[in-house]
Design a protein around this motif. Structure first.
Motif, mmCIF file in Angstrom:
data_model
loop_
_atom_site.group_PDB
_atom_site.id
_atom_site.type_symbol
_atom_site.label_atom_id
_atom_site.label_comp_id
_atom_site.label_asym_id
_atom_site.label_seq_id
_atom_site.Cartn_x
_atom_site.Cartn_y
_atom_site.Cartn_z
ATOM 1 N N GLY A 169 0.851 -1.200 0.000
ATOM 2 C CA GLY A 169 0.000 0.000 0.000
ATOM 3 C C GLY A 169 0.879 1.238 0.000
ATOM 4 O O GLY A 169 1.648 1.477 -0.925
ATOM 5 N N GLY A 170 0.753 2.031 1.062
ATOM 6 C CA GLY A 170 1.629 3.177 1.232
ATOM 7 C C GLY A 170 1.045 4.501 0.784
ATOM 8 O O GLY A 170 -0.047 4.574 0.227
ATOM 9 N N ARG A 171 1.806 5.551 1.024
ATOM 10 C CA ARG A 171 1.344 6.921 0.813
ATOM 11 C C ARG A 171 1.597 7.444 -0.596
ATOM 12 O O ARG A 171 1.157 8.531 -0.934
ATOM 13 C CB ARG A 171 2.021 7.837 1.830
ATOM 14 N N SER A 172 2.336 6.713 -1.411
ATOM 15 C CA SER A 172 2.687 7.235 -2.727
ATOM 16 C C SER A 172 1.541 7.052 -3.711
ATOM 17 O O SER A 172 0.564 6.345 -3.445
ATOM 18 C CB SER A 172 3.942 6.539 -3.259
ATOM 19 N N SER A 173 1.702 7.650 -4.894
ATOM 20 C CA SER A 173 0.684 7.513 -5.938
ATOM 21 C C SER A 173 0.663 6.108 -6.538
ATOM 22 O O SER A 173 -0.224 5.792 -7.329
ATOM 23 C CB SER A 173 0.929 8.548 -7.041
ATOM 24 N N GLU A 174 1.607 5.267 -6.155
ATOM 25 C CA GLU A 174 1.643 3.887 -6.623
ATOM 26 C C GLU A 174 0.984 2.922 -5.640
ATOM 27 O O GLU A 174 1.207 1.707 -5.709
ATOM 28 C CB GLU A 174 3.083 3.477 -6.882
ATOM 29 N N HIS A 175 0.176 3.445 -4.750
ATOM 30 C CA HIS A 175 -0.514 2.650 -3.727
ATOM 31 C C HIS A 175 -1.223 1.436 -4.333
ATOM 32 O O HIS A 175 -1.041 0.299 -3.887
ATOM 33 C CB HIS A 175 -1.522 3.562 -3.010
ATOM 34 N N GLY A 176 -2.036 1.674 -5.361
ATOM 35 C CA GLY A 176 -2.822 0.596 -5.948
ATOM 36 C C GLY A 176 -1.968 -0.473 -6.590
ATOM 37 O O GLY A 176 -2.275 -1.677 -6.496
ATOM 38 N N VAL A 177 -0.872 -0.079 -7.251
ATOM 39 C CA VAL A 177 0.039 -1.048 -7.865
ATOM 40 C C VAL A 177 0.635 -1.950 -6.783
ATOM 41 O O VAL A 177 0.765 -3.165 -6.958
ATOM 42 C CB VAL A 177 1.150 -0.323 -8.644
ATOM 43 N N SER A 178 0.976 -1.353 -5.647
ATOM 44 C CA SER A 178 1.525 -2.119 -4.536
ATOM 45 C C SER A 178 0.517 -3.145 -4.016
ATOM 46 O O SER A 178 0.879 -4.276 -3.686
ATOM 47 C CB SER A 178 1.939 -1.170 -3.409
ATOM 48 N N VAL A 179 -0.748 -2.762 -3.946
ATOM 49 C CA VAL A 179 -1.784 -3.694 -3.482
ATOM 50 C C VAL A 179 -1.906 -4.877 -4.443
ATOM 51 O O VAL A 179 -2.013 -6.040 -4.022
ATOM 52 C CB VAL A 179 -3.142 -2.977 -3.320
ATOM 53 N N VAL A 180 -1.878 -4.608 -5.746
ATOM 54 C CA VAL A 180 -1.961 -5.681 -6.740
ATOM 55 C C VAL A 180 -0.738 -6.588 -6.635
ATOM 56 O O VAL A 180 -0.840 -7.815 -6.748
ATOM 57 C CB VAL A 180 -2.093 -5.095 -8.159
ATOM 58 N N THR A 181 0.433 -6.004 -6.420
ATOM 59 C CA THR A 181 1.645 -6.794 -6.224
ATOM 60 C C THR A 181 1.494 -7.718 -5.026
ATOM 61 O O THR A 181 1.826 -8.905 -5.086
ATOM 62 C CB THR A 181 2.854 -5.854 -6.024
ATOM 63 N N ALA A 182 0.998 -7.184 -3.911
ATOM 64 C CA ALA A 182 0.828 -7.990 -2.704
ATOM 65 C C ALA A 182 -0.136 -9.148 -2.937
ATOM 66 O O ALA A 182 0.080 -10.263 -2.426
ATOM 67 C CB ALA A 182 0.340 -7.109 -1.551
ATOM 68 N N ALA A 183 -1.194 -8.912 -3.693
ATOM 69 C CA ALA A 183 -2.151 -9.985 -3.980
ATOM 70 C C ALA A 183 -1.465 -11.135 -4.705
ATOM 71 O O ALA A 183 -1.694 -12.320 -4.390
ATOM 72 C CB ALA A 183 -3.311 -9.438 -4.814
ATOM 73 N N SER A 184 -0.621 -10.823 -5.666
ATOM 74 C CA SER A 184 0.092 -11.864 -6.406
ATOM 75 C C SER A 184 1.035 -12.638 -5.498
ATOM 76 O O SER A 184 1.142 -13.869 -5.587
ATOM 77 C CB SER A 184 0.884 -11.239 -7.560
ATOM 78 N N VAL A 185 1.723 -11.940 -4.612
ATOM 79 C CA VAL A 185 2.642 -12.595 -3.685
ATOM 80 C C VAL A 185 1.877 -13.500 -2.718
ATOM 81 O O VAL A 185 2.295 -14.633 -2.435
ATOM 82 C CB VAL A 185 3.477 -11.556 -2.932
ATOM 83 N N LEU A 186 0.752 -13.031 -2.209
ATOM 84 C CA LEU A 186 -0.048 -13.847 -1.289
ATOM 85 C C LEU A 186 -0.528 -15.130 -1.960
ATOM 86 O O LEU A 186 -0.633 -16.182 -1.320
ATOM 87 C CB LEU A 186 -1.245 -13.039 -0.777
ATOM 88 N N ARG A 187 -0.813 -15.059 -3.248
ATOM 89 C CA ARG A 187 -1.245 -16.262 -3.965
ATOM 90 C C ARG A 187 -0.092 -17.236 -4.175
ATOM 91 O O ARG A 187 -0.290 -18.452 -4.166
ATOM 92 C CB ARG A 187 -1.837 -15.884 -5.328
ATOM 93 N N LEU A 204 6.218 -2.103 -1.180
ATOM 94 C CA LEU A 204 5.826 -0.718 -1.429
ATOM 95 C C LEU A 204 6.540 -0.191 -2.665
ATOM 96 O O LEU A 204 7.715 -0.471 -2.885
ATOM 97 C CB LEU A 204 6.174 0.147 -0.223
ATOM 98 N N HIS A 205 5.824 0.565 -3.463
ATOM 99 C CA HIS A 205 6.396 1.193 -4.651
ATOM 100 C C HIS A 205 6.361 2.705 -4.475
ATOM 101 O O HIS A 205 5.363 3.268 -4.030
ATOM 102 C CB HIS A 205 5.599 0.814 -5.899
ATOM 103 N N GLY A 206 7.455 3.358 -4.843
ATOM 104 C CA GLY A 206 7.481 4.807 -4.782
ATOM 105 C C GLY A 206 7.989 5.336 -3.449
ATOM 106 O O GLY A 206 8.493 4.590 -2.600
ATOM 107 N N PRO A 207 7.874 6.660 -3.237
ATOM 108 C CA PRO A 207 8.335 7.270 -1.986
ATOM 109 C C PRO A 207 7.611 6.701 -0.766
ATOM 110 O O PRO A 207 6.538 6.132 -0.867
ATOM 111 C CB PRO A 207 8.004 8.758 -2.181
ATOM 112 N N TRP A 208 8.230 6.894 0.384
ATOM 113 C CA TRP A 208 7.711 6.415 1.675
ATOM 114 C C TRP A 208 7.590 4.887 1.700
ATOM 115 O O TRP A 208 6.636 4.324 2.200
ATOM 116 C CB TRP A 208 6.364 7.068 2.022
ATOM 117 N N GLY A 209 8.613 4.231 1.149
ATOM 118 C CA GLY A 209 8.595 2.775 1.195
ATOM 119 C C GLY A 209 9.676 2.135 0.365
ATOM 120 O O GLY A 209 10.468 1.328 0.859
#
Length: 380
Positions: free
Chosen positions: A21-39, A123-128
């Motif tokens: 997740g995180g505070r950057s504008s790449e929040h949604g991309v990070s969530v999709v990445t996490a879903a793939s890793v969890l699978r 996390l992708h982008g700043p603050w991570g």
């Protein structure tokens, strides 16, 4: 996954905190990445603790439900969709010697959720991705996957990536930086426009510290320059402007093995539809493709793999990175950027390149986690 369930460590299994997740504008991309890793992560070998960081920066305990973390009707997912509580807060260990994760809610006593053995920061982008989270984990003495503080910060900042690579004799394009203070005065703007015009057209105006092609504009007329800079500044007050080049966009994945970093077979980005370059929509929403392996000669493949490892070493990366190149029309190579935490979404090139090289997704995660667990924190 309930709060009670997360309090039970399973004996013999390393516990992995997957942070996304995180505070950057790449929040949604990070969530999709996490879903793939969890699978993909091997649940017979690892216990998983998913932790999402909201847009506001709150660390939330989230459900282990990757199906709810997908792109839907062109909309990116959000940590708030899977958060267990709108007010609860997760705290990682704050001092060396403790590995306990704590859950707190207003009006209730803090609850210890058990120990964490390693953090997988997605996390992708700043603050991570930029060394900030890595610094927190170093202070806490908690092992984590990926590059350390300096390499993460350098890889996030396109200016310093280029400076370091150029100092190692690795090709980069022509560029200039517009710093925040410069753009805030009429004199500074005039000087910036003069430097930028000298680069020639077309130009690419980019946030200096962002990824996923967020905020990038291709400028073919200098009359459009100011608007492009303002768009980039929505993501980062520091801007980099690069001269456009003619060539093919080739990517290469690097993974650290026991004997050092190795490069995968490369991939070529094939931008589909009416897109002029590989922007955010082309990457995640539309039909652009990545061809793996890229159609290169044996000599070209060997050279990009050599340069990818050289770039990885020059920046001081650890664990993993994706190095993006241009193969120019004259046959020379130029690094576009380094991504120290590449995407792991279903369409991401990094895991696909390694799968084509003989390292399937679950084994890739196993290698990354195993390396992090065996690597000390602190100076190394």
């Amino acid at each position: 996954m309930s709060i009670e369930q997360t309090s039970q460590n399973q004996p013999g299994k390393p516990r992995v905190a997957i942070v996304f997740g995180g505070r950057s504008s790449e929040h949604g991309v990070s969530v999709v990445t996490a879903a793939s890793v969890l699978r993909a992560i091997d649940r017979s070998k690892y216990e998983v603790l998913p932790i999402g960081i909201t847009h506001e920066g709150r660390w939330a305990l989230v459900a282990d439900e990757p199906a709810r973390m997908a792109i839907t009707d062109g909309r990116m997912p959000d940590v708030a969709q899977v958060a267990e509580s709108v007010e609860g807060q997760v705290a990682l260990p704050l001092a060396p010697g403790s590995r306990d994760v704590v859950w707190s809610e207003p009006g209730e006593a803090p609850k210890v959720l058990g120990e964490v053995d390693v953090v997988l920061p997605l996390l992708h982008g700043p603050w991570g991705e930029d060394g900030t989270l890595q610094g927190l984990l170093e202070l806490s003495g908690v092992p984590y996957v990926g590059s350390g503080v300096l390499a993460s910060a350098t890889g996030m900042d396109k200016e310093f990536t280029k400076r370091i690579l150029a100092s190692h004799g690795i090709g980069v394009g022509d560029w200039t930086v517009v710093r925040p203070r410069e753009w805030e005065t009429a004199e500074g703007r005039a000087a910036a426009r003069e430097r930028i015009a000298a680069l020639g057209l077309p130009l690419f105006v980019k946030p200096c510290r962002a990824g996923s092609s967020m905020g990038i504009t291709k400028v073919k007329d200098l009359a459009d320059l100011d608007a492009a800079i303002e768009e980039a500044r929505r993501h980062d007050p520091k801007i980099i402007v690069e001269r456009g080049v003619e060539g093919r966009e080739i990517e290469c994945a690097v993974l650290e093995f026991e004997d050092g970093p190795r490069a995968s077979v490369p991939a070529e980005v094939l931008v589909g539809g009416d897109f002029e370059f590989y922007d955010f929509e082309a990457k995640y929403i539309d039909s652009s493709e990545v061809e793996i392996p890229a159609r290169l000669t044996a000599e070209e493949t060997a050279e990009i793999r050599r340069q990818a490892v050289a770039a990885f070493e020059a920046i001081g990366c650890e664990g993993l990175a994706r190095v993006d190149f241009f193969l120019l029309n004259d046959g020379s190579w130029m690094v576009n950027e380094i991504n120290t935490m590449p995407g792991f979404t279903p369409i991401s090139a990094y895991p696909k390149m390694w799968e084509a090289t003989g390292v399937p997704y679950p084994e890739l995660l196993d290698r990354l986690l195993g390396a992090a667990l065996s690597r000390p924190t602190g100076l190394r």
